[in-house]
Design a protein around this motif. Structure first.
Motif, PDB file in Angstrom:
ATOM      1  N   THR A 107      50.323  -2.830  19.649  1.00 14.34           N
ATOM      2  CA  THR A 107      49.852  -2.770  21.028  1.00 14.34           C
ATOM      3  C   THR A 107      49.265  -1.392  21.307  1.00 14.34           C
ATOM      4  OG1 THR A 107      51.573  -4.321  21.732  1.00 14.34           O
ATOM      5  CG2 THR A 107      50.527  -3.001  23.443  1.00 14.34           C
ATOM      6  N   PRO A 108      48.043  -1.308  21.838  1.00 16.69           N
ATOM      7  CA  PRO A 108      47.491   0.007  22.186  1.00 16.69           C
ATOM      8  C   PRO A 108      48.253   0.638  23.333  1.00 16.69           C
ATOM      9  CG  PRO A 108      46.040  -1.760  22.944  1.00 16.69           C
ATOM     10  CD  PRO A 108      47.104  -2.404  22.113  1.00 16.69           C
ATOM     11  N   THR A 109      48.555   1.920  23.206  1.00 11.17           N
ATOM     12  CA  THR A 109      49.315   2.628  24.250  1.00 11.17           C
ATOM     13  C   THR A 109      48.593   3.868  24.768  1.00 11.17           C
ATOM     14  OG1 THR A 109      50.540   3.700  22.449  1.00 11.17           O
ATOM     15  CG2 THR A 109      51.605   1.834  23.533  1.00 11.17           C
ATOM     16  N   TYR A 110      47.622   4.375  23.980  1.00 17.95           N
ATOM     17  CA  TYR A 110      46.850   5.550  24.388  1.00 17.95           C
ATOM     18  C   TYR A 110      45.414   5.379  23.896  1.00 17.95           C
ATOM     19  CZ  TYR A 110      51.551   7.515  24.829  1.00 17.95           C
ATOM     20  OH  TYR A 110      52.865   7.712  25.157  1.00 17.95           O
ATOM     21  N   MET A 111      44.535   6.252  24.390  1.00 16.51           N
ATOM     22  CA  MET A 111      43.149   6.273  23.938  1.00 16.51           C
ATOM     23  C   MET A 111      42.773   7.685  23.501  1.00 16.51           C
ATOM     24  SD  MET A 111      41.078   4.129  26.848  1.00 16.51           S
ATOM     25  CE  MET A 111      41.382   5.428  28.061  1.00 16.51           C
TER      26      MET A 111
END
Length: 250
Positions: A107-111
């Motif tokens: 799951t993406p949590t930051y960019m």
């Protein structure tokens, strides 16, 4: 003339009989396994949300009407895990004709902000996707990973992974204190970590010691100075000055 004595026929040893019987049974099993009854009729994928079922099946290389015993599970797992969003894969054969694929997705949590592009990353620092569309996630800038190394499936460099651990810790504490929605990003610098906040505020953290207390103080300042733009010093301005304070922008 005396007849020569008749030699008794040699007896087949029991072990030879068992070997012969085992080979017959093995041959029968192989023939049965290769029969059309074990051709795949259905492939079921579960626990996927980001990656489509069709894409996972395509990655697997499995096809309908292929013999269910023809493939090696490890090979299929490795193929599916080529997608950066896929963290773990489990394959099961459900006889006679069904294959079950269960996945765990990242799951993406930051960019990471890269010019006009964004790299979505997860808590382990894996780069999941490059996109021109930002997500509603905190953006990280000032990272050390070379831009040429930022591509799907790769991972952040060691220095950034160490910093990411601090960012995750701050994120978790901020969530527990109900101020996570106030944090819009993180800027990595040599001597401090800067939190960019709503309402044109920034907060500086030089050390992770007593970070729980610092985030509690951050919450108090955000509530007290909610309509003001400015800087929040959670370690003071130097090692000699450890006072936590807010400085309004003028």
């Amino acid at each position: 003339m005396a007849k020569a004595p008749i030699k008794p026929k040699p007896k087949i040893k029991p072990i030879v009989k068992w070997v012969f019987l085992s080979l017959l049974i093995l041959g029968a099993i192989i023939v049965l396994m290769l029969s059309p009854i074990f051709n795949v009729k259905e492939i079921v994928v579960s626990n996927n949300s980001k990656v489509s079922t069709e894409e996972i099946i395509n990655l697997s290389g499995l096809t309908i009407n292929e013999n269910i015993f023809k493939f090696l599970k490890l090979n299929v797992i490795n193929k599916i895990e080529e997608n950066p969003y896929i963290e773990q894969v489990q394959i099961k054969r459900q006889l006679p004709d069904k294959i079950l694929i269960s996945v765990v997705e990242r799951t993406p949590t930051y960019m990471l902000a890269i010019n006009q592009t964004y790299a979505y990353i997860n808590n382990q620092g894996y780069i999941l996707e490059l996109s021109s569309e930002p997500l509603q996630l905190p953006a990280i800038s000032g990272y050390q990973t070379e831009e040429s190394a930022i591509k799907p499936g790769a991972r952040l460099c060691l220095e950034d992974l160490n910093t990411l651990e601090n960012i995750i810790q701050i994120t978790n504490i901020a969530r527990d204190n109900d101020i996570l929605d106030q944090i819009t990003g993180f800027i990595i610098a040599d001597d401090k970590l800067t939190l960019t906040l709503q309402n044109e505020k920034v907060a500086y953290i030089r050390e992770m010691t007593n970070i729980n207390i610092k985030i509690v103080n951050l919450k108090a300042i955000l509530e007290r100075e909610k309509d003001k733009a400015g800087e929040i010093f959670l370690d003071g301005v130097s090692s000699e000055n450890s006072t936590i304070f807010f400085r309004e922008r003028v």
